[in-house]
Design an enzyme around this catalytic site. Structure first.
Site, mmCIF file in Angstrom:
data_model
loop_
_atom_site.group_PDB
_atom_site.id
_atom_site.type_symbol
_atom_site.label_atom_id
_atom_site.label_comp_id
_atom_site.label_asym_id
_atom_site.label_seq_id
_atom_site.Cartn_x
_atom_site.Cartn_y
_atom_site.Cartn_z
ATOM 1 N N LYS A 154 -2.351 -6.848 -0.364
ATOM 2 C CA LYS A 154 -1.150 -6.315 0.308
ATOM 3 C C LYS A 154 -1.493 -5.094 1.161
ATOM 4 O O LYS A 154 -1.130 -5.029 2.340
ATOM 5 C CB LYS A 154 -0.090 -5.915 -0.730
ATOM 6 C CG LYS A 154 1.064 -5.121 -0.134
ATOM 7 C CD LYS A 154 2.062 -4.689 -1.178
ATOM 8 C CE LYS A 154 1.695 -3.456 -1.953
ATOM 9 N NZ LYS A 154 2.076 -2.160 -1.373
ATOM 10 N N ASN A 155 -2.199 -4.133 0.589
ATOM 11 C CA ASN A 155 -2.397 -2.878 1.314
ATOM 12 C C ASN A 155 -3.347 -3.033 2.498
ATOM 13 O O ASN A 155 -3.231 -2.306 3.481
ATOM 14 C CB ASN A 155 -2.868 -1.779 0.357
ATOM 15 C CG ASN A 155 -1.737 -1.314 -0.555
ATOM 16 O OD1 ASN A 155 -0.562 -1.601 -0.300
ATOM 17 N ND2 ASN A 155 -2.078 -0.617 -1.635
ATOM 18 N N CYS B 71 7.148 3.290 -3.043
ATOM 19 C CA CYS B 71 7.481 3.618 -4.429
ATOM 20 C C CYS B 71 7.693 5.111 -4.594
ATOM 21 O O CYS B 71 6.958 5.926 -4.024
ATOM 22 C CB CYS B 71 6.358 3.140 -5.345
ATOM 23 S SG CYS B 71 6.302 1.353 -5.462
ATOM 24 N N ARG C 113 4.413 12.360 -1.801
ATOM 25 C CA ARG C 113 3.847 11.504 -0.753
ATOM 26 C C ARG C 113 4.002 12.081 0.655
ATOM 27 O O ARG C 113 4.621 11.480 1.536
ATOM 28 C CB ARG C 113 4.428 10.085 -0.852
ATOM 29 C CG ARG C 113 4.289 9.505 -2.250
ATOM 30 C CD ARG C 113 4.583 8.037 -2.331
ATOM 31 N NE ARG C 113 3.438 7.239 -1.929
ATOM 32 C CZ ARG C 113 3.378 5.914 -2.062
ATOM 33 N NH1 ARG C 113 4.400 5.263 -2.563
ATOM 34 N NH2 ARG C 113 2.314 5.248 -1.684
ATOM 35 N N ASP D 74 -3.053 2.691 -9.019
ATOM 36 C CA ASP D 74 -2.148 1.533 -9.003
ATOM 37 C C ASP D 74 -2.310 0.644 -10.241
ATOM 38 O O ASP D 74 -1.553 -0.309 -10.406
ATOM 39 C CB ASP D 74 -2.382 0.690 -7.732
ATOM 40 C CG ASP D 74 -1.740 1.327 -6.501
ATOM 41 O OD1 ASP D 74 -1.096 2.380 -6.642
ATOM 42 O OD2 ASP D 74 -1.883 0.763 -5.398
ATOM 43 N N ARG E 47 7.722 -6.904 -4.251
ATOM 44 C CA ARG E 47 7.160 -6.218 -3.084
ATOM 45 C C ARG E 47 5.661 -6.423 -2.990
ATOM 46 O O ARG E 47 5.097 -6.297 -1.894
ATOM 47 C CB ARG E 47 7.420 -4.710 -3.193
ATOM 48 C CG ARG E 47 8.872 -4.349 -3.025
ATOM 49 C CD ARG E 47 9.056 -2.876 -3.149
ATOM 50 N NE ARG E 47 8.014 -2.217 -2.361
ATOM 51 C CZ ARG E 47 7.912 -0.920 -2.211
ATOM 52 N NH1 ARG E 47 8.763 -0.127 -2.782
ATOM 53 N NH2 ARG E 47 6.948 -0.399 -1.485
#
Ligand code: UD1
Length: 416
Positions: free
Chosen positions: A22-23, A117, A122, A305, A397
């Site tokens: 995903k990233n 999230c 962040r 993660d 997600r």
């Protein structure tokens, strides 16, 4: 809204094929805007965050052809705006990559502030610092990231905190700039390397991705490419931990075992058996996990993660474990939920003190974010009795086909 209903207590076994990362995909999708030719991207995961990025690319005027579930062809020749203002975009983290990409190609970007999230503050100061060092004027105003430049000019940039997002964003901005850029103290995650490889396949000149220093020689233009995204290190780690927590026997396929070394090392410490093949790892879960200590670190350290998933596993270990979360300060929201299942965990600032218990018991659990959600599913699968998980859209997600992959491993999970 759907929920998961899980009956726990089964040892899970079989094979699971890991999807594209995903990233990496979020960075690569933004990078595909940097040329005017067809870009074919294979192995993209069909997950919500990726699909939101794809809709945003369409809204900029680019043509997007979803050839099949995991393959897309993008042509950005007809982009007609550098303004991205869709609310959904503000709900994901990767939206900040549009700033680097649009600034690079069109010298201008206005993009709604990223969400993602809720696991800590962040900030994006390092992204802005990087853009400004390249001769742009980048700032945040009224909930938007705004960046403009007459010309982007290469520079030396030192990142005082290792940041995946800033590293990728500065690479995106620098690859069409004049002259050379050196970025020091960069993130070395596999998905950073994958985005660099993708850009190089389009004709960029990026060297050193995967080390502490990335060197970029600006080029005049980039061309189309055909590229397959690497597999998802975090999805792979989640299934490896699933095998441990359920005392199962799972072969995790379509992975690069080198990228999983920090997870393998901890699972071995915890008494599990891990067998490594060329493109797969098999984890045979111990009947009782052993306590250990873990500190989350940038790659090649133990990934933040996977912190919730491993913490829930240590909740069932023999003895006391300590986990230090050194990347995000607010990543323990799942702890109150797993305590409802009988776990004994105390939070002290950025540290978890976990006293292992013999059993977890089914409960009604509320998901607070993507990886916390995965951790609670794993806990429910290992627990005695029935659990219900609400807010599972967070999990969707980032995990492709989560419940189907779990069903194929023998899990008793229903979504409705
Ligand atoms: C990315 C991943 C996320 C993962 C995280 C760490 C995406 C879309 N998300 O998030 O899944 O958990 O990497 O591996 O790829 N920081 C600053 N200033 C900045 C940027 C970051 O201080 O400008 C700090 C953050 O607060 C954090 C640390 O740097 O403490 C690392 O964050 P970063 O690597 O940037 O995370 P993200 O890119 O947001």
């Amino acid at each position: 809204m759907d929920n998961y209903f899980i009956k726990g207590g089964k040892k899970l076994s079989g094979e699971v094929k890991i999807s594209g990362a995903k990233n990496a995909t979020l960075g690569i999708l933004a990078a595909s805007l940097l040329c005017d030719e067809d870009v074919t991207i294979e192995n993209i995961p069909d997950v919500r965050d990726v699909n939101i990025m794809i809709d945003a690319i369409k809204s900029l005027g680019a043509s997007v052809n979803r050839v099949d579930r995991n393959t897309i062809v993008i042509n950005a020749k007809n982009i007609n705006t550098t303004f991205l203002d869709n609310k959904e975009m503000g709900s994901i983290r990767g939206s900040y990559y549009f700033v680097g990409a649009l600034l690079s190609k069109y010298k201008s970007a206005k993009v709604i502030m990223p969400g993602g999230c809720n696991i800590g503050a962040r900030p994006i100061d390092l992204h802005l610092k990087g853009f400004n060092a390249l001769n742009a004027n980048a700032f945040v105003e009224n909930g938007y990231i705004i960046a403009n430049a007459e010309n982007l000019v290469g520079n030396s940039i030192y990142l005082d905190i290792v940041s995946v997002g800033a590293t990728i964003n500065i690479m995106l901005a620098a690859c069409l700039s004049q002259g050379s850029t050196i970025i020091e103290n960069v993130a070395k995650e596999p998905h950073v390397v994958d985005v660099a490889n993708f850009l190089n396949s389009m004709g960029a000149n990026i060297k050193g991705a995967g080390t502490d220093t990335i060197r970029i020689k600006g080029v005049k233009s980039l061309h189309g490419t055909n590229y397959s995204v690497i597999s998802d290190q975090i999805e792979a780690g989640t299934y490896m931990i699933l095998s441990a927590i359920t005392a199962g026997d799972i072969i995790v396929k379509n992975v690069i075992p080198k990228h999983l070394e920090s997870i393998t090392a901890k699972l071995l410490d915890m008494g599990n058996t891990v067998i490594t093949y060329d493109e797969a790892v098999r984890v045979i879960g111990a009947n009782k996990q052993l306590a250990t200590s873990i500190k989350t670190m940038p790659y090649p350290g133990f990934p933040t993660d996977l912190q919730p998933q491993i913490a829930c596993t240590l909740a069932l270990a023999k003895g006391d474990s300590v986990i230090v979360e050194s990347i995000f300060e607010n990543r323990f929201k799942y702890v109150n939920e797993i305590k409802k299942m009988g776990a004994e965990i105390e939070i002290s600032t950025n540290t978890l003190n976990i006293s292992g218990v013999d059993e977890l018991y089914g409960a009604e659990l509320t998901v607070s974010d993507l990886r916390a959600g995965a951790a609670l599913v794993l806990s429910a699968l290992a627990a005695k009795g029935d659990s219900k998980l609400v807010n599972i859209e967070y999990i969707e997600r980032g995990y492709e086909d989560f419940e189907n992959k779990l069903l194929a491993l023998g899990a008793d999970i229903q979504k409705n």
